[in-house]
Enzyme design. Structure first.
Site, PDB file in Angstrom:
ATOM      1  N   LYS A 179       0.829  -1.214   0.000  1.00  0.00           N
ATOM      2  CA  LYS A 179       0.000   0.000   0.000  1.00  0.00           C
ATOM      3  C   LYS A 179       0.861   1.261   0.000  1.00  0.00           C
ATOM      4  O   LYS A 179       0.456   2.301  -0.533  1.00  0.00           O
ATOM      5  CB  LYS A 179      -0.947   0.001   1.202  1.00  0.00           C
ATOM      6  CG  LYS A 179      -2.215  -0.827   0.978  1.00  0.00           C
ATOM      7  CD  LYS A 179      -1.874  -2.247   0.616  1.00  0.00           C
ATOM      8  CE  LYS A 179      -3.023  -3.132   0.286  1.00  0.00           C
ATOM      9  NZ  LYS A 179      -2.590  -4.497  -0.057  1.00  0.00           N
TER      10      LYS A 179
ATOM     11  N   ALA B 159      10.649 -22.190  16.303  1.00  0.00           N
ATOM     12  CA  ALA B 159      10.093 -23.150  17.256  1.00  0.00           C
ATOM     13  C   ALA B 159       9.827 -24.489  16.583  1.00  0.00           C
ATOM     14  O   ALA B 159       9.349 -24.547  15.441  1.00  0.00           O
ATOM     15  CB  ALA B 159       8.811 -22.606  17.866  1.00  0.00           C
TER      16      ALA B 159
ATOM     17  N   GLU C 208      -4.594 -15.488 -16.264  1.00  0.00           N
ATOM     18  CA  GLU C 208      -5.402 -16.082 -15.200  1.00  0.00           C
ATOM     19  C   GLU C 208      -6.064 -17.357 -15.714  1.00  0.00           C
ATOM     20  O   GLU C 208      -6.618 -17.375 -16.819  1.00  0.00           O
ATOM     21  CB  GLU C 208      -6.450 -15.088 -14.712  1.00  0.00           C
ATOM     22  CG  GLU C 208      -7.572 -15.670 -13.860  1.00  0.00           C
ATOM     23  CD  GLU C 208      -7.076 -16.387 -12.614  1.00  0.00           C
ATOM     24  OE1 GLU C 208      -7.722 -17.382 -12.219  1.00  0.00           O
ATOM     25  OE2 GLU C 208      -6.050 -15.968 -12.033  1.00  0.00           O
TER      26      GLU C 208
ATOM     27  N   ALA D 223      -5.124 -10.927   6.959  1.00  0.00           N
ATOM     28  CA  ALA D 223      -4.563 -10.537   8.254  1.00  0.00           C
ATOM     29  C   ALA D 223      -5.653 -10.335   9.304  1.00  0.00           C
ATOM     30  O   ALA D 223      -5.509 -10.772  10.457  1.00  0.00           O
ATOM     31  CB  ALA D 223      -3.729  -9.270   8.101  1.00  0.00           C
TER      32      ALA D 223
ATOM     33  N   HIS E  62     -24.242  13.529   3.476  1.00  0.00           N
ATOM     34  CA  HIS E  62     -24.104  14.053   2.114  1.00  0.00           C
ATOM     35  C   HIS E  62     -23.207  15.296   2.141  1.00  0.00           C
ATOM     36  O   HIS E  62     -23.293  16.103   3.058  1.00  0.00           O
ATOM     37  CB  HIS E  62     -25.485  14.432   1.564  1.00  0.00           C
ATOM     38  CG  HIS E  62     -25.429  15.124   0.239  1.00  0.00           C
ATOM     39  ND1 HIS E  62     -25.275  14.442  -0.951  1.00  0.00           N
ATOM     40  CD2 HIS E  62     -25.495  16.444  -0.084  1.00  0.00           C
ATOM     41  CE1 HIS E  62     -25.248  15.314  -1.957  1.00  0.00           C
ATOM     42  NE2 HIS E  62     -25.379  16.536  -1.450  1.00  0.00           N
TER      43      HIS E  62
END
Length: 577
Positions: free
Chosen positions: A167, A233, A318, A429, A554
């Site tokens: 972003k 871990a 795609e 996230a 508005h």
């Protein structure tokens, strides 16, 4: 002889208690029958009296903290006695009677029971991404002794090589595009052809944003007294992990190890190629002249938008017949047309077979073809991170490559939970963060379940896309076609006209009888900041009629939402024909 005071068991189902208040401090005298401390059980707050005269020699449990029943919490004795010696003596008397506990007021001594197994931590979170670090903080805030283990970077993929840096780059691309249109808004002296992006400066700004947020995560963990361990871990058993040469034991574990870029093995690579993933794309030191993007999901489409606005010739390949599968096709097609008008080329239904010398070879409608580019961006998805965790070794069940969980976020091992991308349910996230809240609630004795029907998704293009719930086709399948659909185009919205961009539309899908909100798909300016309203409405089970009667200010782009619900429920919007 000094007396070791333990957390008393005040009820059959009591496993732990919270120390509410100490009535005496270390060094103060206490008399037999005098209230020494107060504890919270699962039902009430109870005073606990001293069983003998003496001086408080040591306190091991802070006010507000929790301890399992029969755990030593203080030592009372005579001046000069060694409290640590009393504790050591108690620990060594395996066959001797338990030390007398302080007695709760107006109650009899609890029956003698064996000392419980104790662990170093009550909650240990593996992974410090958005889901992991927020979960650890929540557990600590709930009074649990909490540890978090991170192997790579705090903030995880999102803060370091995902949501946030993407972003930051997109913000620059948007500013560049707006400045090129300055003349349309009456601004003189701006030469569009003279505008360019300094990638070094852009990358430096991105780095500052990331560093600020990552440092913020570390500060939040410290401020909430979460113990931090850096390293990878690996489970030894259901209650123990090893990190380098250290063993950490915990009553419960929450796995939040996230995901990694998926590199499809079925796409062959031949010759000399410049193949990058989203991680490398975030660190580009120059804008490629051309780039082929394999994958039309959120990651691929956001990078296609970003790089095209920075000056690349972008081609998207795609496999399916439309981009952005979670978005209603009517909305995603609008976004595709906008991007095509801005120079992006799309090949839908394209089955990529191989990459050779930066040429992408694919098959479409039975015809072989290829696209040549300076770089190839692989954006076909992500895969859960479980490598080195030894999850299979301790018996955790998997659903393909993801750790299997129920709606309580529990795995098949009752003290181990898994949240975020590693459970493979919804790789976002904010999903991970909320799953963490559900897991902590259940660890603390509540009964909460995760609801996956109301998770918003945001795609950062210009205009933006935001959606939640079902598409029109999904809603009709589930409700037997008994739905109403409303649409409102942005060319009827005053604020969008002021912004200089009237592309896009709001689409809502509701139950035809009850007015229940089934799905909302927004394409317009600032819509990622609006979808939260719909999430609240769906959680509160608001109806279409209630959304109509909610007053939207508005002039805003947001007021188009009420118009879309009018179109669905009443059959017609006010400001649309």
């Amino acid at each position: 002889m000094a007396e070791v005071i333990i957390m008393p068991k005040l009820g059959f189902n009591m496993d732990e208690g919270q120390l509410v208040k100490w009535h005496k401090a270390v060094g103060e005298r206490v008399k037999k029958g005098e209230v020494l401390f107060e504890i919270n059980t699962d039902k009430t707050t109870m005073p606990v009296e001293a069983t003998a005269d003496g001086t408080v020699l040591k306190i091991m449990l802070e006010e507000g903290a929790y301890a399992e029943v029969f755990t030593p919490i203080a030592v009372v004795g005579q001046d000069g006695e060694d409290p640590d010696a009393a504790l050591a003596a108690q620990a060594g008397e395996a066959t001797a009677p338990q030390p007398a506990a302080a007695l709760p007021a107006a109650s009899q001594p609890a029956a003698q029971q064996p000392a419980p197994i104790t662990y170093e931590y009550e909650v240990t979170v593996i992974g410090a991404g958005p889901g992991g670090y927020e979960t650890a903080i929540k557990a600590a805030q709930m009074g649990k002794k909490t540890c978090i283990i991170e192997s790579t970077y705090f903030g995880g993929t999102c803060l370091n090589v995902g949501c946030i840096p993407t972003k930051a780059l997109i913000k620059t691309a948007e500013l560049l595009t707006e400045m090129r249109k300055a003349g349309e808004f009456g601004i003189k002296g701006v030469s569009p052809d003279a505008l360019s992006v300094d990638m070094k400066v852009l990358q430096a700004r991105k780095g500052r944003v990331v560093k600020t947020l990552v440092n913020g995560v570390k500060a939040l963990l410290r401020g909430n007294k979460v113990s931090v361990v850096e390293g990878r871990a690996s489970f030894v058993d259901a209650h123990t992990v090893s990190v380098a040469d250290k063993k950490i034991t915990s009553e419960t574990f929450i796995i939040a190890t996230g995901s990694s870029v998926f590199m499809p093995p079925f796409i062959a690579q031949e010759g000399s190629n410049h193949i990058i993933t989203s991680t490398e794309a975030l660190d580009l030191d120059h804008v490629p002249g051309s780039i082929a993007v394999i994958g039309g999901g959120v990651i691929g489409i956001e990078f296609a938008y970003l790089l095209s606005h920075l000056g690349s010739k972008v081609t998207v390949l795609e496999l399916t017949d439309h981009i952005l599968p979670m978005v209603d096709p009517e909305i995603s097609e609008m976004a595709q047309k906008r991007m095509e008008a801005e120079g992006v080329t799309f090949y839908l239904g394209a089955k990529v077979q191989k990459i050779r010398d930066d040429a992408v070879y694919y098959e479409k409608d039975g015809v072989q073809a290829s696209v040549q580019a300076d770089m190839v961006l692989m954006a076909v998805g992500r895969v859960p991170n479980t490598e080195g965790l030894n999850a299979e070794g301790i018996g955790l069940e998997f659903d393909r490559k993801a750790i299997k969980t129920d709606l309580h976020m529990r795995t098949n091992l009752p003290n181990i939970y898994a949240i975020g991308d590693v459970n493979g349910k919804v790789m976002l996230a904010h999903t991970a963060s909320h799953e963490g809240m559900v897991a902590v609630a259940n660890i603390c004795g509540h009964d909460e379940e995760m609801n996956y029907d109301r998770i918003p998704s945001c795609i950062y293009l210009d205009p933006e896309i935001a959606c939640i719930g079902l598409t029109e086709e999904q809603a009709k399948e589930r409700r037997g076609g008994n739905v109403k659909v409303g649409r409102f185009r942005m060319n009827g919205n005053g604020k969008s006209l002021v912004e200089g961009d009237t592309d896009g539309a709001f689409k809502v899908i509701v139950d035809a009888e009850l007015g229940e909100i089934l799905g909302v798909h927004l394409y317009g300016k600032h819509v990622t900041d609006m979808i939260g309203e719909v999430s609240v409405a769906m959680t509160a089970e608001a109806t279409a009629e209630e959304m109509i009667h909610a007053i939207h200010p508005h002039p805003t782009v947001n007021e188009a939402l009420g118009e879309a619900f009018m179109a669905a429920w009443n059959g017609k919007a006010i400001n649309g024909l």
